[in-house]
Design an enzyme around this catalytic site. Structure first.
Site, PDB file in Angstrom:
ATOM      1  N   LYS A  78       0.839  -1.208   0.000  1.00 35.65           N
ATOM      2  CA  LYS A  78       0.000   0.000   0.000  1.00 35.65           C
ATOM      3  C   LYS A  78       0.868   1.249   0.000  1.00 35.65           C
ATOM      4  O   LYS A  78       1.913   1.282   0.654  1.00 35.65           O
ATOM      5  CB  LYS A  78      -0.926  -0.035   1.226  1.00 35.65           C
ATOM      6  CG  LYS A  78      -2.013   1.027   1.241  1.00 35.65           C
ATOM      7  CD  LYS A  78      -2.955   0.829   2.437  1.00 35.65           C
ATOM      8  CE  LYS A  78      -4.039   1.894   2.505  1.00 35.65           C
ATOM      9  NZ  LYS A  78      -4.940   1.692   3.674  1.00 35.65           N
ATOM     10  N   SER A 153      -9.900   1.777   2.730  1.00 41.35           N
ATOM     11  CA  SER A 153      -9.013   2.513   1.864  1.00 41.35           C
ATOM     12  C   SER A 153      -7.999   1.649   1.112  1.00 41.35           C
ATOM     13  O   SER A 153      -7.454   2.099   0.111  1.00 41.35           O
ATOM     14  CB  SER A 153      -8.262   3.565   2.672  1.00 41.35           C
ATOM     15  OG  SER A 153      -7.429   2.955   3.645  1.00 41.35           O
ATOM     16  N   SER A 177      -9.993  -0.702   6.883  1.00 37.92           N
ATOM     17  CA  SER A 177      -9.430  -0.554   5.543  1.00 37.92           C
ATOM     18  C   SER A 177      -8.746  -1.786   4.952  1.00 37.92           C
ATOM     19  O   SER A 177      -8.451  -1.789   3.765  1.00 37.92           O
ATOM     20  CB  SER A 177      -8.459   0.610   5.507  1.00 37.92           C
ATOM     21  OG  SER A 177      -9.184   1.794   5.315  1.00 37.92           O
TER      22      SER A 177
HETATM   23  N1  GLN Z   1     -13.311   3.971   6.157  1.00 35.26           N
HETATM   24  C1  GLN Z   1     -12.689   4.345   7.375  1.00 35.26           C
HETATM   25  C2  GLN Z   1     -12.310   5.806   7.350  1.00 35.26           C
HETATM   26  O1  GLN Z   1     -12.455   6.427   6.328  1.00 35.26           O
HETATM   27  C3  GLN Z   1     -11.516   3.456   7.677  1.00 35.26           C
HETATM   28  C4  GLN Z   1     -10.282   3.868   6.998  1.00 35.26           C
HETATM   29  C5  GLN Z   1      -9.092   3.013   7.362  1.00 35.26           C
HETATM   30  O2  GLN Z   1      -9.218   1.968   7.986  1.00 35.26           O
HETATM   31  N2  GLN Z   1      -7.928   3.499   6.999  1.00 35.26           N
HETATM   32  O3  GLN Z   1     -11.866   6.334   8.327  1.00 35.26           O
END
Ligand code: GLN
Length: 475
Positions: A78, A153, A177
């Protein structure tokens, strides 16, 4: 042999058995990427020359009969995880040209085992989002249906594994995410216990919630990757110094006699009926394998989502203060004084969602509101931790959905941030409590879109989750 179809375990066996070289495997992956990634968009950047060099080195090690399960195995990482000499942009204009002077702890681990880095995966900017639509550079598509989101994400990390563009990938999980994109793309994602994998070199979003973990084709592969990346690191003060052992050791011991809980809050209002049915069905399968299932409740769960968005945004507003145009990253071109330098740099360098979180966090932390929001959220955090603890007094793991729906259409939720936040309801409690969880496929809806289930355990019970996940997969 179709090389890109092989799981990590299968590929590794062939590499060690000299049926296949790492250079051959690496080239096969770049061919696959060239064929499909124009459409999928999982990679934000390829690192082909690095990869071929690493593959050649791996082949030398393998030729001597040495190496580990990851030696010569092509993977993706990532783009918020630092890779020395390779741009790490967090899918943000702010870090578009940021070339890290050091490797993240996990990158060092991968290099030490001579795994082969194919490239960096697309993501929501600074890991804020649930669809990868917040990337400053491109939108990743769901390999099951390219009109739909892959989740986020770590959407690039999950889409790449689903589309067989990498054997496995590394993602990060602050509020789901790793798990939610894994569920949307029909692959396995593992979020380790907080402190199991060093955050050194992971660009911080919300430091008390962030964890790095694997996205893989199956549970065994995820366990093998976890074996490599788990471990103490003196450069991360929250890294837990303990003996982690071999996560595959008890994998095949079965689940007979275990106890699993179904928290009723996970099956309430808002869940898609097909998702609900698939997860309940999975619980029934566990029952057939000898698991005792019981219904439980965590009343504080109701407040998990607002608590998460307060805590994570507060931490983000503080963590992202470092991007000021002075030390590194994007810098605005024209400015009269320092205030203007900050303002312009941050206005131009950050995308909409990142600014929204910074504003939300700054507001919640401001003197007059601290008690009403941040302090309250921390109190909720304690209630949720206590709720989980009481369940784990009598249960080995929790079975739940990962997200209330399957992957939805690209653009469907971009107009309403709150609606998008609601989709994180089942994943955020795990980060709030620092627990481990596996997301794995348990069915499909009428359109063939994957449905995921989540197995949650008490702190440091990854082995139990891996054992349960493996049993389900091989039932
Ligand atoms: N969707 C969640 C957010 O936008 C989780 C994001 C993540 O785990 N990095 O905060």
């Amino acid at each position: 042999m179709n090389i890109t179809e092989l799981s990590l375990a299968e590929l590794s066996e062939k590499l060690h058995g000299k049926e296949l070289s790492s250079v051959e495997a690496t080239k096969a992956y770049f061919e696959k990427i060239n064929a499909v990634d124009g459409e999928i968009g999982a990679y934000i950047r390829l690192t082909e020359s690095v990869a071929l060099q690493q593959a050649e080195n791996a082949d030398k090690i393998l030729a001597e009969g040495k190496g580990t399960a990851l030696t010569g195995v092509p993977y993706g990482i990532k783009d918020n995880i630092c890779t020395k000499g390779s741009i790490t942009s967090c899918a943000s204009k702010m870090l578009e040209n940021f070339n890290p002077p050091y490797d993240a702890f996990v990158t060092t681990k991968m290099n030490a085992e001579n795994a082969v880095m194919l490239g960096k995966m697309n993501m929501d900017e600074f890991a804020m989002g649930s669809t990868t639509e917040n990337s400053a550079f491109k939108v990743t598509k769901n390999p099951y249906d390219i009109t739909r989101v892959p989740g986020g994400s770590s959407g690039g990390s999950a889409a790449a594994v689903a589309a067989k563009e990498a054997v496995f990938t590394l993602g990060s999980d602050t509020g789901g995410s790793i798990r939610q994109p894994a569920a949307f793309c029909g692959v396995v994602g593992l979020k380790p216990t907080y402190g199991t994998v060093s955050r050194n070199g992971l660009v911080a979003f919300a430091s008390s919630l962030d964890q790095i973990g694997p996205v893989a084709r199956n549970v065994e592969d995820a366990a093998v990757v976890l074996n490599s990346i788990a471990g103490h690191d003196s450069l991360d003060s929250t890294s837990v110094n303990r003996i982690y052992g071999d996560f595959t050791a008890e994998m095949k011991n079965g689940v007979k006699g275990m106890k699993a809980a179904l928290p009723k809050e996970y099956f309430g209002e808002g869940i898609n009926p097909e998702v609900r049915a698939a997860v309940i069905n999975a619980a029934n399968e566990f029952e057939k394998m000898g698991v005792e299932i019981q219904e439980v409740s965590i009343p504080a769960m109701e407040y998990a989502l607002p608590a998460y968005y307060v805590i994570s945004s507060c931490e983000a507003s503080s963590n992202l203060a470092r991007f000021d145009g002075v030390r590194y990253g994007y810098r605005a071109e024209n400015y009269a004084d320092m205030d203007e330098l900050y303002k312009k740099t941050r206005s131009e360098g950050f995308g909409k969602e990142v600014k929204r979180r910074i504003m939300l966090g700054s507001f919640a932390l401001s003197a007059g509101y601290y008690d009403a929001y941040y302090k309250k959220a921390l109190q909720v955090r304690t209630l949720i931790i206590n709720g989980f603890n009481s369940i784990f007094e009598n249960n080995d793991f929790i079975i739940s959905p990962v997200a209330p729906t399957v992957a939805y259409k690209i653009g469907e939720k971009t107009a309403s941030p709150v609606e998008m936040y609601l989709g994180d309801i089942y994943t955020v409690p795990v980060n709030i409590a620092g627990l481990p969880a596996i997301s794995m496929p348990c069915g499909a809806d009428k359109d063939g879109m994957p449905i995921g289930m989540q197995l949650i355990g008490k702190a440091f019970s990854e082995s139990t989750l891996i054992r349960a996940g493996w049993a389900f997969e091989n039932r």
